[in-house]
Each structure stands twice: as C-alpha cells, then as structure tokens.
Design a protein around this motif. Structure first.
Motif, PDB file in Angstrom:
ATOM      1  N   GLY A 109       0.806  -1.218   0.000  1.00  0.00           N
ATOM      2  CA  GLY A 109       0.000   0.000   0.000  1.00  0.00           C
ATOM      3  C   GLY A 109       0.838   1.268   0.000  1.00  0.00           C
ATOM      4  N   SER A 110       2.095   1.168  -0.445  1.00  0.00           N
ATOM      5  CA  SER A 110       3.012   2.322  -0.455  1.00  0.00           C
ATOM      6  C   SER A 110       3.127   2.950   0.939  1.00  0.00           C
ATOM      7  CB  SER A 110       2.562   3.388  -1.463  1.00  0.00           C
ATOM      8  OG  SER A 110       2.689   2.887  -2.778  1.00  0.00           O
ATOM      9  N   ALA A 111       3.109   2.078   1.957  1.00  0.00           N
ATOM     10  CA  ALA A 111       3.184   2.580   3.334  1.00  0.00           C
ATOM     11  C   ALA A 111       4.544   3.233   3.588  1.00  0.00           C
ATOM     12  CB  ALA A 111       2.965   1.433   4.311  1.00  0.00           C
ATOM     13  N   VAL A 112       4.508   4.330   4.330  1.00  0.00           N
ATOM     14  CA  VAL A 112       5.736   5.034   4.746  1.00  0.00           C
ATOM     15  C   VAL A 112       5.632   5.208   6.254  1.00  0.00           C
ATOM     16  CG1 VAL A 112       7.049   7.193   4.540  1.00  0.00           C
ATOM     17  CG2 VAL A 112       5.802   6.318   2.562  1.00  0.00           C
ATOM     18  N   ARG A 113       6.563   4.569   6.989  1.00  0.00           N
ATOM     19  CA  ARG A 113       6.527   4.694   8.446  1.00  0.00           C
ATOM     20  C   ARG A 113       7.942   4.856   8.960  1.00  0.00           C
ATOM     21  NH1 ARG A 113       3.188  -0.384   8.904  1.00  0.00           N
ATOM     22  NH2 ARG A 113       1.271   0.325   7.925  1.00  0.00           N
ATOM     23  N   PRO A 114       8.122   5.592  10.065  1.00  0.00           N
ATOM     24  CA  PRO A 114       9.471   5.761  10.607  1.00  0.00           C
ATOM     25  C   PRO A 114      10.157   4.410  10.856  1.00  0.00           C
ATOM     26  CG  PRO A 114       7.931   7.209  11.735  1.00  0.00           C
ATOM     27  CD  PRO A 114       7.111   6.349  10.816  1.00  0.00           C
ATOM     28  N   GLY A 115       9.365   3.400  11.251  1.00  0.00           N
ATOM     29  CA  GLY A 115       9.945   2.084  11.546  1.00  0.00           C
ATOM     30  C   GLY A 115      10.635   1.454  10.340  1.00  0.00           C
ATOM     31  N   PHE A 116      10.226   1.834   9.133  1.00  0.00           N
ATOM     32  CA  PHE A 116      10.823   1.238   7.929  1.00  0.00           C
ATOM     33  C   PHE A 116      12.222   1.792   7.644  1.00  0.00           C
ATOM     34  CE2 PHE A 116       6.247   0.883   6.089  1.00  0.00           C
ATOM     35  CZ  PHE A 116       5.995  -0.192   6.930  1.00  0.00           C
TER      36      PHE A 116
END
Ligand SMILES: Cc1cc2nc3c(=O)[nH]c(=O)nc-3n(C[C@H](O)[C@H](O)[C@H](O)COP(=O)(O)OP(=O)(O)OC[C@H]3O[C@@H](n4cnc5c(N)ncnc54)[C@H](O)[C@@H]3O)c2cc1C
Length: 442
Positions: free
Chosen positions: A296-303
C-alpha cells in the motif's frame, strides 16, 4: 551544531509561491526562484525539519546519473534530447558545487569522480560492454574509462576488483550539511520557512496546515518518498527504502592502503544497488537497497530501520574492505520515490498554479537541483529560452502505479529477482534472472 527547529506556521500567510517539503527539491526551488526574482514572496512548509527526508540522509553522491539508461532515453525522446540531458546533468554536478560555494555552504564537496567495480566475470563483461557502447555513441575516455585491475588498485584497494569503470562526473557531498545550509540560504534571500508544519491539503491557491493556510498563486509539491501520505496522491510514485551504515573514522594506515584519495564515490555492478563514499572525517558511509517494498506504499518511521539489511550492508562493506577497523557506528535509512515509468517529473499547471517535482529514484542529489531550476523557470516564465524547461522530464504525462496487491507483488518479485541475479552472477554465470529483470525494466 545542535539542530534547532524553526517555528511552525501559526495563522494565515499570503505569498507568491508556497512550497510543500523542505528537502533539496523544495529548498533549491525556493533558492532558484529568489535568485531569479529577489522580491518574490516564497514560503516553504516542512512537516519536520528541513532535510528530515532523503535529502538529509543520503549517500552523498552528487552524480550525473539519471534513473533511465541513456539509450532508453534516446529511444523515448530521440538522440539529441538524450545527449542534451546528459550534458546538462554533467554540468549540473559542477554547478551544484558552485552554487553551494556561492551560498557559503561547507558541504565537503569534492569532485573526485566515481568508480564502479567489477567483482565477478559477469560484471566485468557487462561493464566493458557498457564502455564499448558508450564509445560507439561518442562518449570519450575522459567521460567514461575502463580501468584494468592494476589501475583500479592504484585508486582503490577493493577486495576482488577485476576492473572498474571510472567517470569524473560525480562529487562527494555531506548531504545534511548541504540541505541545512540551503535552508539558511533561502532565509537569507528573504524566503520564509516553517518547520513542524505538515501540509494537510493542497488546492489551487492554497496549502492548508493545522496552524493556518498559505494562500499563493503557485503551490508546489516537493514531497518525494512521502507523497503517498498526502490524500489523493497514492498512485503517483512508490516509496522504496534505501538504507545506510557508517564506519568509525579509519586510521591513516587504512587510507594509505585503500586509497580513494580524491574522495571517489564507489559501487560495484550488482543489481541490488550499493553505494559508498569516503567521508571528510575519514569514515566510509555505505548504503544499498534490499529492503522490501511495503504494502500500500506505506511510509513509516519504523521502515527506516531494518536489522537484516543493516547486517547485509556491514557484511558487504567488510568484504570490500577486509582491513576496515572498528565498529559500524551509525545505521539509518529512508524512502526515495520511484515513478511507474522510472522518469523524474517537473510539472506546472499555470491555470491552477499547482506544480510538483520529484521521482528521482536514487539519483536526486543533482537531479533535484536541475528539477528546481526547471520549476523556477516555469514559474517565472523568462522571456528568453530556458535550457531546463525543455528537458524531457518537464511537463511530461504521468503514469499511475498498478493497484494493490499487484503493485506489491510486482515490485517485491522484481527485488527478489535482482537478489537472485546477483547470487547467480557471483558464481560467474550469466544469469537468467538478470535477463528477465532487464526485460521487465525496459
Ligand atoms: C538512504 C538514501 C540514500 C540515497 N543516496 C543518494 C545518493 O547518494 N545520490 C543521489 O543522487 N540520491 C540519493 N538518494 C536519493 C536522494 O536523496 C533524493 O532523491 C533526494 O534527496 C530527494 O529530495 P527531495 O527534496 O525531493 O525529497 P526529500 O528530501 O525526501 O524531502 C521531502 C520533504 O518533504 C517533507 N514533507 C513530506 N510531506 C509533507 C507535507 N505533507 N507537508 C510538509 N512537508 C512534507 C518531508 O518531511 C521531507 O523533508 C538517496 C536516498 C536515500 C533514502
């Protein structure tokens, strides 16, 4: 120098140009606008602090690289356009150093060129073929040279290098110093920067934030890997993660042995891209791909953090430089943006005043400045010719990414194929996975 965050937007502002995103694209655009029209009212809105995104954490290759191979640009747009683009990008490497110098930014700029090592037979054949093809298209020895193993060893003692290509068209920079210096330069020239100010909605004539609106004739988006977080922009690019590690400063004896005396940036010709630089304080900063695409084209600091990739990077770094001393002291990462057709974009609709620039994949350090020059020319519409506004990525049509789960399946299959191609080639075999990958990327 401790990083003090600038104030957030509180209340409404009126400007000529509002720029969303305080990375290289947003800040170079602001700077180039203010150079062209010093009285212009330019406001930059940044969610976090300027340089929070890829611009503050990249590998510092200020290269003339373009995400699409020269021959493919020629197929799509004609040979003349491809040659002009290549020339503009080569000049832009030098111009980036000059512009930083003009602004008094000390960003460790050193134009030492770039080495791409062949560390197995397949890489060697591919790189030699690349040099032959470049020669056939008129590229001289001064722009791209093949170095045999002995010549390579004189420049860089890298384990297992059978040869390398060398191009002078690359400089090493300290990206965070550059982006922070650029933010200061924008303010010195009269631009306003608000940090801690996420833009919640972009509409013709305004950028809405929690603290107020900026009303402006032009609203330009420069959000790169974070673009899918903005409502309605989920299909424009995919965020891909690139991750990095840095060694502790190496002793003089290490550098005597290893070389890289001109701060040449370096990589090898594997498919899962790696990149490195000798930093001004004597470390090796080294990065690569290999992190998965997130559904889902997720963008998270954890990545930004991936223990598996960090350990792979450290292993590769120690393979390249077996005498590397001490610990890896830093590890980080961040999202870059890949458009569906792999070409960057600069778009401005003069009717709505809405514009956007980005999509550099892993080559944005110099490209973002070229894009910013193009955008500044589009906004200020100079009466004379603009060499930037005619580049093939300016005002080109966009192509959306496939919907999920196709997107997730396709991108991660491509990444797996690249890793498999490297494994096969490391055994000295031509790889079927590599051929398939080539066809998919064509
Ligand atoms: C680890 C890594 C290594 C790389 N190495 C290299 C390299 O060596 N050479 C090279 O050429 N390229 C490299 N790249 C790519 C390069 O760094 C980028 O292409 C370039 O920095 C993009 O600049 P930008 O300003 O467009 O985007 P960014 O620097 O990502 O800036 C976007 C900014 O927008 C802000 N933002 C997002 N949404 C909003 C919102 N709604 N409201 C307000 N602000 C918002 C973000 O906080 C961010 O600061 C690398 C990238 C990564 C991640």
């Amino acid at each position: 120098v401790p990083l003090a965050r600038r104030g957030a937007l509180e209340g409404d502002q009126v400007a000529d140009v509002a720029i969303v995103g305080g990375g290289f694209t947003g800040l170079w655009t602001a700077r180039e606008l203010l150079v062209r029209e010093p009285g212009l009212r330019v406001v930059v809105l940044e969610s976090e602090t300027c340089g929070f995104g890829a611009s503050g954490r990249n590998g510092g290759w200020a290269s003339a690289l373009y995400p699409i191979a020269h021959d493919r640009v020629a197929e799509r747009h004609g040979r003349d356009v491809a040659v002009r683009l290549r020339d503009v990008l080569r000049r832009a490497v030098v111009e980036l150093g000059e512009a930083a110098g003009d602004e008094g930014i000390d960003c460790d700029f050193a134009r030492g060129g770039s080495l791409n090592f062949a560390r197995n037979e397949v890489q060697r054949s591919r790189l030699m073929a690349e040099v032959d093809a470049a020669r056939a298209s008129g590229v001289g020895e001064d722009d791209l040279a093949w170095l045999g193993a002995d010549e390579v060893a004189e420049r860089a003692a890298v384990a297992g290098a059978l040869g390398a290509t060398f191009t002078p068209h690359c400089a090493r920079v300290h990206p965070a110093r550059l982006v922070r210096g650029l933010a200061d330069a924008v303010e010195r020239r009269g631009g306003l920067i608000f940090e801690g100010t996420p833009v919640l909605e972009i509409a013709p004539g305004s950028a809405r934030t929690a603290g107020g609106h900026v009303f402006a004739q032009f609203v330009l988006r420069a959000t790169e890997g974070y673009t899918p977080l903005l409502e309605g922009h989920g299909e424009e690019i995919v965020p891909l993660y690139s991750l990095m590690v840095a060694s502790e400063p190496q002793p003089a004896a290490f550098w005597d042995e290893v070389g890289l005396r001109h701060a040449e940036t370096f990589a090898d010709d594997r498919h899962v891209i790696i990149y490195g630089q000798r930093t001004a304080d004597g470390r090796i900063a080294f990065g690569g791909r290999g992190a998965p695409y997130h559904y889902g084209s997720a963008v998270r600091p954890g990545f930004d953090v991936d223990a598996r990739v960090f350990s792979l990077l450290e292993r590769t770094l120690r393979e390249l430089f077996p005498s590397l001393a001490g610990q890896v002291t830093h590890a980080w990462g961040g999202p870059l943006a890949m458009p569906r057709d792999h070409a960057p974009y600069v778009r401005l609709d003069r009717t709505t005043g809405l514009g956007a620039a980005g999509g550099y994949t892993g080559d944005g350090v110099v490209l973002s400045r070229v894009a910013a020059c193009a955008m500044a020319d589009l906004v200020t519409a100079p009466t004379g010719p603009s060499e930037y506004a005619g580049l093939p990525f300016v005002n080109r049509p966009s192509k959306s990414w496939e919907r999920e789960p196709l997107r997730w399946a396709g991108i991660n299959a491509g990444l797996a194929l690249a890793a498999r191609a490297d494994r096969e080639e490391s055994r000295g075999k031509e790889s079927r996975a590599a051929r398939l990958l080539d066809r998919l990327l064509a």
